[in-house]
Design a protein around this motif. Sequence first.
Motif, PDB file in Angstrom:
ATOM      1  N   LYS B 309      20.124 -19.818  46.049  1.00 29.07           N
ATOM      2  CA  LYS B 309      18.699 -19.587  46.300  1.00 29.07           C
ATOM      3  C   LYS B 309      17.900 -19.927  45.052  1.00 29.07           C
ATOM      4  CE  LYS B 309      17.484 -15.284  46.771  1.00 29.07           C
ATOM      5  NZ  LYS B 309      17.077 -13.960  47.266  1.00 29.07           N
ATOM      6  N   TYR B 310      16.898 -20.766  45.217  1.00 30.37           N
ATOM      7  CA  TYR B 310      16.131 -21.250  44.059  1.00 30.37           C
ATOM      8  C   TYR B 310      14.651 -21.224  44.427  1.00 30.37           C
ATOM      9  CZ  TYR B 310      20.835 -22.980  44.158  1.00 30.37           C
ATOM     10  OH  TYR B 310      22.187 -23.040  44.336  1.00 30.37           O
ATOM     11  N   PRO B 311      14.026 -20.064  44.366  1.00 31.86           N
ATOM     12  CA  PRO B 311      12.617 -19.988  44.763  1.00 31.86           C
ATOM     13  C   PRO B 311      11.802 -21.042  44.017  1.00 31.86           C
ATOM     14  CG  PRO B 311      13.477 -17.811  44.288  1.00 31.86           C
ATOM     15  CD  PRO B 311      14.524 -18.788  43.862  1.00 31.86           C
ATOM     16  N   CYS B 312      10.949 -21.708  44.776  1.00 27.08           N
ATOM     17  CA  CYS B 312      10.217 -22.850  44.222  1.00 27.08           C
ATOM     18  C   CYS B 312       8.716 -22.602  44.325  1.00 27.08           C
ATOM     19  CB  CYS B 312      10.611 -24.091  45.025  1.00 27.08           C
ATOM     20  SG  CYS B 312       9.616 -25.544  44.642  1.00 27.08           S
ATOM     21  N   ILE B 313       7.989 -23.096  43.353  1.00 26.90           N
ATOM     22  CA  ILE B 313       6.529 -23.063  43.446  1.00 26.90           C
ATOM     23  C   ILE B 313       5.999 -24.464  43.166  1.00 26.90           C
ATOM     24  CG2 ILE B 313       4.378 -22.046  42.592  1.00 26.90           C
ATOM     25  CD1 ILE B 313       6.109 -19.603  41.685  1.00 26.90           C
ATOM     26  N   GLN B 314       5.252 -24.973  44.130  1.00 30.49           N
ATOM     27  CA  GLN B 314       4.585 -26.267  43.944  1.00 30.49           C
ATOM     28  C   GLN B 314       3.176 -25.962  43.480  1.00 30.49           C
ATOM     29  OE1 GLN B 314       6.671 -28.760  47.457  1.00 30.49           O
ATOM     30  NE2 GLN B 314       5.067 -27.399  48.171  1.00 30.49           N
ATOM     31  N   LEU B 315       2.880 -26.336  42.255  1.00 30.12           N
ATOM     32  CA  LEU B 315       1.554 -26.061  41.699  1.00 30.12           C
ATOM     33  C   LEU B 315       0.688 -27.269  42.019  1.00 30.12           C
ATOM     34  CD1 LEU B 315       3.241 -24.686  38.543  1.00 30.12           C
ATOM     35  CD2 LEU B 315       1.847 -23.269  40.072  1.00 30.12           C
ATOM     36  N   LEU B 316      -0.034 -27.145  43.137  1.00 27.31           N
ATOM     37  CA  LEU B 316      -0.718 -28.322  43.691  1.00 27.31           C
ATOM     38  C   LEU B 316      -2.160 -28.436  43.237  1.00 27.31           C
ATOM     39  CD1 LEU B 316       0.623 -28.091  47.354  1.00 27.31           C
ATOM     40  CD2 LEU B 316       1.557 -29.397  45.442  1.00 27.31           C
ATOM     41  N   GLY B 317      -2.756 -27.298  42.839  1.00 26.38           N
ATOM     42  CA  GLY B 317      -4.161 -27.334  42.459  1.00 26.38           C
ATOM     43  C   GLY B 317      -4.342 -27.039  40.991  1.00 26.38           C
ATOM     44  N   GLU B 318      -5.423 -27.558  40.443  1.00 26.26           N
ATOM     45  CA  GLU B 318      -5.671 -27.365  39.019  1.00 26.26           C
ATOM     46  C   GLU B 318      -5.730 -25.864  38.685  1.00 26.26           C
ATOM     47  OE1 GLU B 318      -8.679 -29.195  35.696  1.00 26.26           O
ATOM     48  OE2 GLU B 318      -8.454 -30.156  37.644  1.00 26.26           O
ATOM     49  N   GLY B 319      -5.131 -25.495  37.564  1.00 23.03           N
ATOM     50  CA  GLY B 319      -5.185 -24.093  37.123  1.00 23.03           C
ATOM     51  C   GLY B 319      -4.221 -23.169  37.841  1.00 23.03           C
ATOM     52  N   ALA B 320      -3.406 -23.690  38.722  1.00 22.25           N
ATOM     53  CA  ALA B 320      -2.480 -22.817  39.446  1.00 22.25           C
ATOM     54  C   ALA B 320      -1.402 -22.299  38.499  1.00 22.25           C
ATOM     55  CB  ALA B 320      -1.843 -23.550  40.613  1.00 22.25           C
ATOM     56  N   ARG B 321      -0.878 -21.125  38.839  1.00 19.28           N
ATOM     57  CA  ARG B 321       0.093 -20.481  37.962  1.00 19.28           C
ATOM     58  C   ARG B 321       1.280 -20.012  38.794  1.00 19.28           C
ATOM     59  NH1 ARG B 321       1.524 -15.877  35.387  1.00 19.28           N
ATOM     60  NH2 ARG B 321       0.710 -14.592  37.071  1.00 19.28           N
ATOM     61  N   GLY B 322       2.464 -20.224  38.282  1.00 17.68           N
ATOM     62  CA  GLY B 322       3.649 -19.807  39.026  1.00 17.68           C
ATOM     63  C   GLY B 322       4.584 -19.011  38.143  1.00 17.68           C
ATOM     64  N   GLU B 323       5.216 -18.029  38.724  1.00 18.03           N
ATOM     65  CA  GLU B 323       6.175 -17.247  37.955  1.00 18.03           C
ATOM     66  C   GLU B 323       7.373 -16.873  38.823  1.00 18.03           C
ATOM     67  OE1 GLU B 323       4.637 -14.203  35.481  1.00 18.03           O
ATOM     68  OE2 GLU B 323       6.626 -13.424  35.019  1.00 18.03           O
ATOM     69  N   VAL B 324       8.557 -17.048  38.262  1.00 15.20           N
ATOM     70  CA  VAL B 324       9.762 -16.555  38.921  1.00 15.20           C
ATOM     71  C   VAL B 324      10.449 -15.609  37.950  1.00 15.20           C
ATOM     72  CG1 VAL B 324      12.042 -17.106  39.854  1.00 15.20           C
ATOM     73  CG2 VAL B 324      10.114 -18.611  40.340  1.00 15.20           C
ATOM     74  N   LEU B 325      10.675 -14.405  38.420  1.00 16.77           N
ATOM     75  CA  LEU B 325      11.381 -13.413  37.622  1.00 16.77           C
ATOM     76  C   LEU B 325      12.591 -13.015  38.446  1.00 16.77           C
ATOM     77  CD1 LEU B 325      11.540 -11.385  35.284  1.00 16.77           C
ATOM     78  CD2 LEU B 325       9.926  -9.955  36.513  1.00 16.77           C
ATOM     79  N   SER B 326      13.766 -13.374  37.982  1.00 18.46           N
ATOM     80  CA  SER B 326      14.915 -13.107  38.834  1.00 18.46           C
ATOM     81  C   SER B 326      16.024 -12.417  38.078  1.00 18.46           C
ATOM     82  CB  SER B 326      15.438 -14.400  39.459  1.00 18.46           C
ATOM     83  OG  SER B 326      16.088 -15.168  38.493  1.00 18.46           O
ATOM     84  N   VAL B 327      16.782 -11.641  38.821  1.00 17.92           N
ATOM     85  CA  VAL B 327      17.925 -10.992  38.233  1.00 17.92           C
ATOM     86  C   VAL B 327      19.084 -11.124  39.211  1.00 17.92           C
ATOM     87  CG1 VAL B 327      17.406  -8.679  39.116  1.00 17.92           C
ATOM     88  CG2 VAL B 327      18.687  -8.925  37.031  1.00 17.92           C
ATOM     89  N   ALA B 328      20.245 -11.384  38.686  1.00 17.99           N
ATOM     90  CA  ALA B 328      21.414 -11.524  39.549  1.00 17.99           C
ATOM     91  C   ALA B 328      22.540 -10.699  38.970  1.00 17.99           C
ATOM     92  CB  ALA B 328      21.837 -12.983  39.638  1.00 17.99           C
ATOM     93  N   PHE B 329      23.267 -10.053  39.853  1.00 19.97           N
ATOM     94  CA  PHE B 329      24.424  -9.287  39.415  1.00 19.97           C
ATOM     95  C   PHE B 329      25.629  -9.821  40.168  1.00 19.97           C
ATOM     96  CE2 PHE B 329      27.512  -6.104  38.909  1.00 19.97           C
ATOM     97  CZ  PHE B 329      27.163  -5.325  37.823  1.00 19.97           C
ATOM     98  N   ALA B 330      26.587 -10.367  39.447  1.00 20.59           N
ATOM     99  CA  ALA B 330      27.780 -10.922  40.083  1.00 20.59           C
ATOM    100  C   ALA B 330      28.983 -10.071  39.713  1.00 20.59           C
ATOM    101  CB  ALA B 330      28.002 -12.362  39.645  1.00 20.59           C
ATOM    102  N   GLY B 331      29.497  -9.325  40.691  1.00 24.18           N
ATOM    103  CA  GLY B 331      30.687  -8.505  40.481  1.00 24.18           C
ATOM    104  C   GLY B 331      31.920  -9.215  41.020  1.00 24.18           C
ATOM    105  N   ILE B 332      32.942  -8.432  41.353  1.00 21.21           N
ATOM    106  CA  ILE B 332      34.222  -9.005  41.775  1.00 21.21           C
ATOM    107  C   ILE B 332      34.046 -10.010  42.910  1.00 21.21           C
ATOM    108  CG2 ILE B 332      36.398  -8.425  42.935  1.00 21.21           C
ATOM    109  CD1 ILE B 332      36.509  -5.941  41.219  1.00 21.21           C
ATOM    110  N   ASP B 333      34.581 -11.202  42.728  1.00 18.93           N
ATOM    111  CA  ASP B 333      34.601 -12.273  43.731  1.00 18.93           C
ATOM    112  C   ASP B 333      33.216 -12.763  44.159  1.00 18.93           C
ATOM    113  OD1 ASP B 333      37.331 -12.282  43.732  1.00 18.93           O
ATOM    114  OD2 ASP B 333      37.521 -10.946  45.471  1.00 18.93           O
ATOM    115  N   GLN B 334      32.195 -12.375  43.450  1.00 20.43           N
ATOM    116  CA  GLN B 334      30.860 -12.833  43.847  1.00 20.43           C
ATOM    117  C   GLN B 334      30.426 -14.034  43.032  1.00 20.43           C
ATOM    118  OE1 GLN B 334      28.760  -8.902  43.325  1.00 20.43           O
ATOM    119  NE2 GLN B 334      27.768  -9.574  45.209  1.00 20.43           N
ATOM    120  N   HIS B 335      29.653 -14.899  43.685  1.00 12.97           N
ATOM    121  CA  HIS B 335      29.008 -15.982  42.950  1.00 12.97           C
ATOM    122  C   HIS B 335      27.516 -15.962  43.274  1.00 12.97           C
ATOM    123  CE1 HIS B 335      28.803 -20.537  41.796  1.00 12.97           C
ATOM    124  NE2 HIS B 335      28.003 -19.769  41.095  1.00 12.97           N
TER     125      HIS B 335
END
Lengths: 257, 476
Positions: B309-335
């Motif tokens: 999963k890769y949240p995307c922001i297309q900044l199409l208009g002048e002055g637009a602002r995008g932010e992605v703040l993500s955290v992932a926790f990978a335990g046993i057998d997880q990717h």
Amino acid sequence: MDNKKPVFEFKDIHVEVEGKEVVRGVSMKVYPGDVHAIMGPNGSGKSSLSNALMGHPLYKITKGEAYIDGKNLLEMSADERSRAGLFLAFQYPLAIPGVTVANFMRAALQAHRGKDADMSDFRKLFLAEMKALSIDKTFATRYLNDGFSGGEKKRVEILQMIMLQPKMALLDETDSGLDIDALKTVAEGINRYHNDENGVLLVTHYQRLLNYIKPDYVHVMFKGQLVKSGGPELALKLEEKGYDWIEQEVNQAAEVS
Amino acid sequence: MAESQSKNNSLAGLNEDYASKYGFHDPVDYFHKGVKGINHEVVEMISRMKKEPDWMKEIRHEALDIFFSKPTPDWGNTRLLGEIDYDNVYYFMKPIEEQQHDWDDVPEYIKKTFDRLGIPEAEKKFLGGVSAQYESEVVYHSMRDDLKKQGVIFLDMDSGLREHPDIVKKYFGSVIPATDNKFAALNTSVWSGGSFIYVPPGLDVKIPLQAYFRINAENMGQFERTLIIADKGSRVHYIEGCTAPIYSTDSLHSAVVELLALEDAYIRYTTIQNWSRNIYNLVTKRASAYKNATVEWVDGNIGSRLTMKYPCIQLLGEGARGEVLSVAFAGIDQHQDAGAKMIHAAPNTSSRITSKSISKDNGRASYRGLIKVHKHATNVKVSVECDALLIGEEARSDTYPTMEVDNDQVRVEHEARVSKVAEEQLFYLTSRGLTEDDARLLIVNGFMEPFTKELPMEYAVELNRLIELEMEGSIG
């Protein structure tokens, strides 16, 4: 003093760091109400001794015994040593990003009191001690030691000591990096903590902290050994003459034997 | 700070708790159970049951052909992607005939599920609207009257299509076309449920709207579709949470989420993904931000076997602002293969990506990011910060950053750090009386703090609790 038991003692302690012996057989008894000071030049093994006694994984005690309040210290992990009443104020306290001073302090006190213990007095105690140490209350919500100045870190170490009320406090170069006002505040904090039932061991290179905290005993550490012990006058002599004469005495003693 | 409880090996400890808290499943008699496997008949059946307009049915059929023709991605975790058995998945299950608007009218077994998950309580306490999806359909939906009166539309996507076909027709697939990737195509062909939100110009929806997604049946695939349109100058915060029972065979969750933040609008989209560890979570999320608009993805991935999963922001208009703040926790057998994409297509746009991952035991966390700056997008500011924390010798972290910058008036800051829970930090905390487990948990919570402080309090508490469970009895 005869009918008292030491609050803290260690015998013939040897410490290795990365395979190198840096402390070579030191012993001390601290009785309740006593203030000891270990002085010595840089690299004499003072900090290694205090870190090893606290249980730092890199400082290995290879020989000797140590007891806190009569209990065998060397059988305990660092957290058990703390809960048994030993405290070390670090020379270079580490930053723990994301963990606020208040949350950390509460967690530590809770660990000492037991997980079901009442903590309703925490906030009041904490704010009062911060005020007494001239620590701005905004520090409560700052991340522990993250971006703190040297002086701020040392004050927060003393804050922890007072909150936890250990039986025995080791203070490793607590005076280093402090201006005179901060030094006074920190010394006042140590004096406020110290009473007839606990012990203090100041580890320091300079004498100036001892102007504010009167030691009962002063020991000189040199090349991993305590080579000389005396009263407060020994600290003054070191201040006046430096450490060279100690080195000469040690060398002469070595020649004689 | 809570004390850690059992000191069993962490997987056993975790499963015990997940089972009682989220991992249970209801034995149910569905209104429509469907059949396994995917083909044009299934698509026809879904569209017919939903009584959809023909144009949507056609979109579905076309998308299915795209799904069949597109190869499985040859990047990410190709081994796990290759293990997905599309013939063994239910693509549509309808638990009840009619959606309900009062918890009392929801069938007892479903209501009990959401009660156990704390949804009705959260609704009363701090939410402006709630949508609860169970398998393919939203079974409960409600919104506060004051928001309704102000013209906010918050519906499940199926109702959105029925009641506002013009808006849906205009925007559906406009941000993420079916051709975008294999899983977006799959979702477009069998989508069901999800949220449809429209916020009128200038309106500030001050309390969050929430959707909760629950998979119950074994081999159930969930393909919700969400479309959020924040009209000029409006503001909205949407939160989604997800859990599922533990089964021995895998299930698929493949959502598509499209956001449109029109001029001066603000959208924050918060996800706490806690799927059980038999779920493949392959989600496409993308936003278009117009002039001076702001979009923020706050994305927490705790559960699932594989997340891409890769949240995307297309900044199409002048002055637009995008932010992605993500955290992932990978335990046993997880990717957890997560990240972010920022497409700077206009001048004076800015973006910030903060990615934090924790890998523990043999877990693997990957950051995969794309920064693209178009030729005419001058005076662009980009900041990327990736922080990975490893716990244990087998834990793994990778970063795959890509930058495509087609002009020279760009300021890019990129920082990547990998650290282990340091022995020195542990010693410092244990020397104050904290047990090693508690000390490690405190360090991990501190590491996540920039993320958790962005969550509403109730979610922050829940997230910290989840992390605590994951950390139990860990070997440093």
